[in-house]
Design a protein around this motif. Structure first.
Motif: not given
Ligand SMILES: N[C@@H](CCC(=O)N[C@@H](CS)C(=O)NCC(=O)O)C(=O)O
Length: 215
Positions: A11, A33, A51-53, A65-66, A106, A109, A113, A117
């Motif tokens: 992202g 990540t 998390q990225v970004p 937060e993208s 999004y 993810a 990922d 979880r």
């Protein structure tokens, strides 16, 4: 110089693409990540969600937060016309769909990922992924039904929303399913994939390997 914690195929890519179009120099700190605890630890000081970004401004201020990062950058450089301005009649729908892609699509993810979880067991994990993919495909479909794109989602000018949709629709449940569910946006994302200004950038930061649309 701006610093961005990001990764190939992540992202951070729509943000990096925005900076390329704005011709603003930036440094990427690569952190995959979703693949390693080490990378998550590397990102933790700038984003406690690991998390990225995450964008680090020259002042040291951090923006995560993208969608927020994209909206912020487009607003900071209005002359580049990468978003409808405050008084533009398209502004409300622009903000609506930026938030929608982030929150309704999004955000999944985090489950994709690592399905463990929320999955009850290892055997349950594929079912969780299936349901997440179904929900994402449905969200794309419902967005597509409510918009009237021209060359781009909001009209004839490319905006950060197009970069966002183009990259997030490359994630699971992958592009082939996106094309089926969102035929109007399919044309838009293919146009952005083929944008000559981004040709070299895509090859480096989100390579189109054989079969990528069906992965
Ligand atoms: N809401 C966040 C989502 C960011 C996100 O999910 N990033 C993924 C990579 S594309 C990540 O870092 N995943 C690692 C993890 O959640 O452990 C945003 O819009 O920036």
């Amino acid at each position: 110089m701006l610093k961005i914690f990001g990764a190939v195929g992540s992202g951070s890519v729509p943000i990096e693409a925005t900076l390329r179009l704005l011709r603003i120099p930036y440094e990427v700190i690569e952190a995959v990540t979703w693949e390693s605890e080490e990378a998550r630890k590397q990102v933790e000081p700038v984003n406690p969600l690991r998390q990225v970004p995450a964008l680090v401004l020259p002042s040291g201020e951090i923006v995560t937060e993208s969608a927020a990062i994209l909206i912020y950058l487009a607003d900071l450089y209005p002359q580049a016309r990468l978003a409808p301005g405050l008084n533009d009649p398209k502004r409300a729908q622009y903000l609506r769909w930026m938030a929608y892609v982030s929150a309704a699509i999004y955000a999944f993810a985090w489950i994709k990922d690592d399905p463990m979880r929320i999955a009850a067991s290892k055997e349950d994990a594929p079912r969780v992924i299936d349901r997440v993919y179904n929900r994402i495909a449905d969200c794309w479909r419902k967005m597509d039904e409510q918009i009237t794109p021209s060359h781009y989602v909001l009209g004839d000018e490319l905006s950060v929303l197009d970069l966002y949709v183009t990259v997030i629709s490359r994630f699971g449940p992958w592009r082939t399913r996106f094309y089926e569910n969102a035929p109007k946006m399919a044309e838009v994302v293919r146009r952005v994939d083929a944008d000559p200004r981004l040709k070299e950038f895509w090859a480096k930061r989100f390579p189109f390997h054989e079969g990528w649309e069906r992965r």
